[in-house]
Design a protein around this motif. Structure first.
Motif, short mmCIF file in Angstrom:
data_model
loop_
_atom_site.label_atom_id
_atom_site.label_comp_id
_atom_site.label_asym_id
_atom_site.label_seq_id
_atom_site.Cartn_x
_atom_site.Cartn_y
_atom_site.Cartn_z
N LEU A 155 0.82 -1.21 0.00
CA LEU A 155 0.00 0.00 0.00
C LEU A 155 0.86 1.26 0.00
O LEU A 155 0.55 2.25 -0.69
CB LEU A 155 -0.93 0.00 1.21
N HIS A 158 2.18 2.44 -3.26
CA HIS A 158 1.17 3.05 -4.13
C HIS A 158 0.48 4.24 -3.48
O HIS A 158 -0.60 4.66 -3.92
CB HIS A 158 0.15 1.99 -4.55
N ARG A 160 -1.03 4.62 -0.66
CA ARG A 160 -2.24 4.39 0.13
C ARG A 160 -1.84 4.35 1.60
O ARG A 160 -1.36 3.33 2.11
CB ARG A 160 -2.91 3.08 -0.27
N TYR A 162 -2.97 4.88 5.51
CA TYR A 162 -4.10 4.92 6.43
C TYR A 162 -3.90 6.08 7.41
O TYR A 162 -2.86 6.19 8.07
CB TYR A 162 -4.20 3.59 7.18
N TRP A 175 -11.53 0.46 5.92
CA TRP A 175 -10.71 1.26 4.99
C TRP A 175 -10.08 0.37 3.93
O TRP A 175 -10.06 0.70 2.74
CB TRP A 175 -9.66 2.02 5.78
N GLN A 179 -10.41 -0.06 -0.74
CA GLN A 179 -9.26 0.23 -1.59
C GLN A 179 -9.38 -0.54 -2.91
O GLN A 179 -9.80 -1.70 -2.92
CB GLN A 179 -7.95 -0.16 -0.89
N SER A 180 -9.02 0.13 -3.98
CA SER A 180 -9.05 -0.54 -5.29
C SER A 180 -8.01 0.11 -6.21
O SER A 180 -7.56 1.24 -5.96
CB SER A 180 -10.44 -0.45 -5.93
N PHE A 181 -7.66 -0.60 -7.27
CA PHE A 181 -6.65 -0.13 -8.21
C PHE A 181 -7.20 -0.24 -9.63
O PHE A 181 -8.11 -1.04 -9.91
CB PHE A 181 -5.36 -0.96 -8.07
N ASN A 187 -5.31 -5.39 -7.93
CA ASN A 187 -6.44 -5.76 -7.09
C ASN A 187 -6.33 -7.20 -6.61
O ASN A 187 -6.72 -7.54 -5.49
CB ASN A 187 -7.76 -5.56 -7.85
#
Length: 254
Positions: A155, A158, A160, A162, A175, A179-181, A187
């Protein structure tokens, strides 16, 4: 051979073979290499029988290590003395860097005769079984920690991050769920990392429960319970201490 004489036997153990050396009981007695034998119990029994034919009292020793305590139990079961010694406390001569199985066996026999080896505590089979269970739980705990690290690193790469107070809470799980890509492959990676964490957590919970259940039938269970009376000492801390150290005698002040 004098029936009251002694032999000190050094065993350098490995997975497939054991190197054997023998020191006569007299202070300046001969120390000699006996030979290499298979690590199979039948070969060990044959070696012990050959040495016992001389009518001596036999004192065996070997270093604690990955081969465990089965050799110790076999020798004790055959009616002879055996010590499992702490490798880190074996005296070493300055500059003695050449290590071979033969040299190590001879050194063990000589040092055992001189009384310069420090024995480790050998657990009984039940204690060792509980220790194995507790160590399996530790491996599961490490597995969960590593699985979480893999996800966090993925994460972070990329962007991401928290923003909550603490990870691995219900809020953190929600959370993660959103999350998605853009790329399907990423994914898949995200889903696999999350699944690995869930599987590791289930395994850890299962082993924790089994450790707790083992306490009810273990002779050291009351000791584990007593340790938990101390502030800040929960079950896993107490049982880990007991399986690794055993019962620690407490001195009573006059």
């Amino acid at each position: 051979m004098d029936k009251d004489s002694e032999l000190f036997v050094g065993l350098d153990t490995s997975k497939l073979k054991i190197s054997v050396a023998v020191a006569d009981g007299e202070r300046n007695g001969e120390v000699r290499f006996f030979g290499d034998i298979s690590a199979e119990p039948a070969s060990v029994a044959s070696m012990v029988a050959k040495l016992a034919k001389r009518g001596c009292k036999l004192h065996f020793c070997y270093e604690a290590g990955p081969t465990g305590y089965e050799l110790y139990r076999q020798i004790i079961g055959l009616g002879h003395c055996c010590s499992v010694v702490a490798p880190s406390l074996i005296p070493r001569r300055p500059g003695d860097r050449v290590k071979t199985n033969r040299r190590d066996a001879v050194s063990l026999a000589r040092l055992h005769r001189a009384g310069e080896l420090t024995s480790v505590w050998v657990p009984d089979e039940t204690h060792e079984a509980v220790r194995d269970l507790v160590r399996a739980r530790e491996v599961a705990n490490d597995g969960l920690r590593k699985a979480r690290q893999h996800l966090q690193s993925f994460l972070l790469r990329h962007g991401r991050i928290y923003a909550g107070r603490a990870p691995w809470t219900r809020v953190h799980s929600r959370w993660l769920a959103v999350q998605s890509f853009e790329h399907p492959a990423q994914n898949i990676v995200l889903a696999e990392y999350i699944q690995a964490i869930e599987d590791a957590a289930v395994r850890l919970d299962r082993l924790t429960k089994q450790v707790s259940e083992a306490m009810s039938s273990w002779s050291m269970g009351p000791v584990v319970e007593a340790y938990q009376a101390m502030r800040g000492v929960a079950l896993i801390t107490a049982v880990t201490f007991v399986v690794e150290i055993g019962d620690v005698p407490m001195s009573v002040a006059d």
